[in-house]
Scaffold this active site. Structure first.
Site, short mmCIF file in Angstrom:
data_model
loop_
_atom_site.label_atom_id
_atom_site.label_comp_id
_atom_site.label_asym_id
_atom_site.label_seq_id
_atom_site.Cartn_x
_atom_site.Cartn_y
_atom_site.Cartn_z
N GLY A 50 0.80 -1.21 0.00
CA GLY A 50 0.00 0.00 0.00
C GLY A 50 0.83 1.26 0.00
O GLY A 50 0.41 2.29 -0.55
N VAL A 55 6.66 -12.87 2.95
CA VAL A 55 8.06 -12.71 2.57
C VAL A 55 8.15 -11.61 1.52
O VAL A 55 7.69 -11.78 0.39
CB VAL A 55 8.66 -14.03 2.03
CG1 VAL A 55 10.10 -13.79 1.58
CG2 VAL A 55 8.61 -15.10 3.10
N LYS A 56 8.70 -10.48 1.91
CA LYS A 56 8.87 -9.35 0.99
C LYS A 56 10.27 -8.75 1.11
O LYS A 56 10.95 -8.55 0.11
CB LYS A 56 7.84 -8.25 1.32
CG LYS A 56 6.41 -8.62 1.00
CD LYS A 56 5.44 -7.50 1.33
CE LYS A 56 5.25 -7.33 2.81
NZ LYS A 56 4.07 -6.48 3.16
N LYS A 105 20.84 -1.10 14.25
CA LYS A 105 22.18 -1.58 14.63
C LYS A 105 23.27 -0.78 13.92
O LYS A 105 24.33 -0.53 14.48
CB LYS A 105 22.31 -3.07 14.32
CG LYS A 105 23.69 -3.63 14.67
CD LYS A 105 23.76 -5.13 14.49
CE LYS A 105 25.15 -5.65 14.85
NZ LYS A 105 25.25 -7.12 14.77
N HIS A 119 -3.38 8.95 52.28
CA HIS A 119 -2.04 8.35 52.32
C HIS A 119 -2.09 6.83 52.24
O HIS A 119 -1.46 6.13 53.04
CB HIS A 119 -1.28 8.82 53.56
CG HIS A 119 -1.25 10.30 53.73
ND1 HIS A 119 -0.84 11.16 52.74
CD2 HIS A 119 -1.63 11.09 54.77
CE1 HIS A 119 -0.94 12.40 53.16
NE2 HIS A 119 -1.42 12.40 54.39
#
Length: 528
Positions: free
Chosen positions: A33, A62-63, A135, A279
């Site tokens: 999209g 899976v892309k 990373k 309290h």
């Protein structure tokens, strides 16, 4: 040529960023999209599969899991060996990653979500790309939050690139996001399997928790301490985290703790109840035939300490009740609702916080978390088995009468009431109460007889002849006979306590000698 990879579920301002990157000579890669939106806007963009030469497959699962993507993210720009490898395999540097994740949180927040829906909304490629990019933040700019787009654009306009400090900041946000995301998944799967008994789902080696920022607080317990309020993903409707504030200034750190304590007490009762807390300890708790009667008794329980306190009622606030509440300086009033004229009356106090919380459901079992230096304590909440008032028609099965004298019905009612309250009082805890209200509360003393003296003194200020249905309720056993002796000296005829001391019999002897009744519940209620 350098690349940017854009793949977002939240497309807020993504076209603005895409145009700026292209303006700076960056080639765009995208998927699904996001690709369609960029392409339809007339911005040059290439599909990831055309770049990798490997088709998107398995229904989109899976892309981006490909060496040309992760090599472009992880390759060190100042390493000759890395650069040679990237050149050999035709891997270009990807210097910009703009990714946010599948809406797993939003999916599991839906009432009708199925397990399959939840699983399909676990993002795999997105977190993998984010982690690889983060990373290598020395060279890669990785953006997960549209709130950071303006800074990205500003730095590109000013310097043609992002600063090291900005990239380091963004990398930290990545790992915070992926940690939060993974914890949501772990908690969802653990909760989904909570009914299984074949394996210890509640005894995992690591305790992961994630919370969502609700608001920054002005300060913590004291003015020099910074503080913030975080909530769980879907806080229980009867919790302070789910409360709706109708009026008044912002809640403080101490307000939130006190309000939480007061709610927990009120949720012990089905009948109309009013609770006042100061309290973290109750200063007055009372039930009545009406909520107005309950509050009147609650106020009479301690009409001094209630000043500046928090009041919770489990019935709608009427105008009659609002008129009484308005006579007192209070910090917070919490109720299931406020009638329109009652709300208008109380809103005249500009600083008074008015909150609504649901009382429709019983409190479900939950865990409490307490931080200590260097660690975290976790325990099941003390949701023990005191009974609704209408069910106390006989001695509860787990209770035992230790004395010759048996409790009468009024004393039994008072004992049940007392044990509901005393478990919310800081140990050592002693309260003096009848079947419908507290009269004296001794909290947090270093010895039990000290708490008993405080509770008795408060009670005697209201009634100098403590007898009949008046009960001494203790959160834990009486380790010596001095507390029972003190009770007798002040006319108290009934004691309820957990029992379990090696000296239990000493207190029983005192009671038998003075025609008192003592019930042992077998259930301790320490609250430190």
């Amino acid at each position: 040529m350098t690349y940017a990879l854009l793949s977002v579920s939240d497309k807020t301002n993504i076209l603005t960023v895409a145009r700026k990157l292209v303006e700076k000579g960056v080639q765009l890669l995208s998927t699904g999209g996001t690709f369609k939106a960029i392409q339809e806007a007339g911005i040059p963009v290439q599909t990831v599969d055309s770049y990798t030469g490997f088709p998107e497959m398995l229904d989109g699962r899976v892309k981006t899991l490909h060496p040309k993507i992760h090599g472009g993210l992880l390759g060190l720009r100042d390493s000759a060996e890395h650069q040679a490898t990237m050149k050999e395999h035709e891997i270009a540097a990807i210097d910009y990653v703009i990714v946010n994740l599948y809406p797993f949180k939003e999916t599991i927040s839906q009432n009708d979500v199925t397990l399959q829906d939840a699983i399909e909304n676990i993002d795999i490629g997105g977190p993998s790309m984010l982690r690889s990019a983060a990373k290598n933040y020395q060279s890669v700019t990785v953006v997960t939050d549209p709130a950071d787009y303006d800074t990205l654009i500003s730095q590109l306009d000013q310097d043609g690139q992002t600063s090291f400090a900005f990239r380091q900041y963004l990398a930290g946000k990545v790992f915070q996001l992926t940690s939060h995301y993974d914890t949501l998944i772990a908690d969802y799967l653990k909760d989904f399997n909570a009914g299984e008994q074949d394996f210890p789902v509640n005894e995992w080696a690591h305790k992961t928790m994630t919370f969502i920022d609700k608001e920054s607080l002005r300060y913590g317990e004291n003015g020099h301490q910074k503080a913030a309020f975080y909530k769980t993903l879907n806080p229980a409707a009867n919790s302070i985290a789910a409360a709706k504030q109708l009026h008044g200034k912002q809640l403080s750190y101490n307000n939130l703790k006190d309000a939480d304590a007061a709610l927990k007490i009120a949720q012990e009762f089905d009948e109309p109840v009013a609770v006042a807390v100061k309290h973290m300890n109750p200063c007055g708790v009372a039930v009545g035939a009406t909520i107005e009667e309950a509050f009147d008794r609650c106020f009479q329980a301690d009409n001094v300490s209630i000043y500046g306190g928090i009041v919770v009622v489990n019935r709608p606030v009427t105008l009659a009740l609002a008129n009484e509440l308005a006579k007192i300086f209070l910090e917070i009033i919490i109720a299931p609702s406020f009638e329109a004229d009652a709300l208008a009356r109380l809103e005249k106090k500009k600083n008074l916080r008015l909150l609504t919380v649901s009382f429709d459901e019983k409190v479900a079992p939950y865990q409490e978390f307490i931080s200590i230096t260097g660690g975290l304590l976790v325990q099941d909440a003390d949701l023990s088995d005191e009974l609704p008032r209408e069910e106390i028609t006989a001695l509860p099965e787990q209770w035992t009468v230790a004395t010759t004298r048996q409790p009468d019905q009024a004393q039994l009612d008072a004992m049940n009431f007392g044990m509901k309250v005393v478990k919310h009082v800081k140990s050592n805890a002693i309260i003096i109460n009848n079947e419908y209200m507290t009269l004296g509360i001794g909290a947090g003393q270093m010895n039990r007889v000290g708490s008993a003296r405080i509770a008795i003194k408060q009670a005697e200020e209201k009634d100098s002849a403590l007898k009949g249905a008046y009960v001494m309720s203790s959160d834990a056993f009486l380790p010596m006979d001095d507390t029972a002796t003190l009770a007798h000296e002040h006319g108290i005829k009934a004691i309820v306590q957990p029992g379990g001391s090696i000296h239990d019999e000493d207190s029983v002897v005192v009671c038998d000698a003075n025609d008192m009744t003592m019930v042992m519940t077998g259930n301790r209620h320490f609250r430190h």
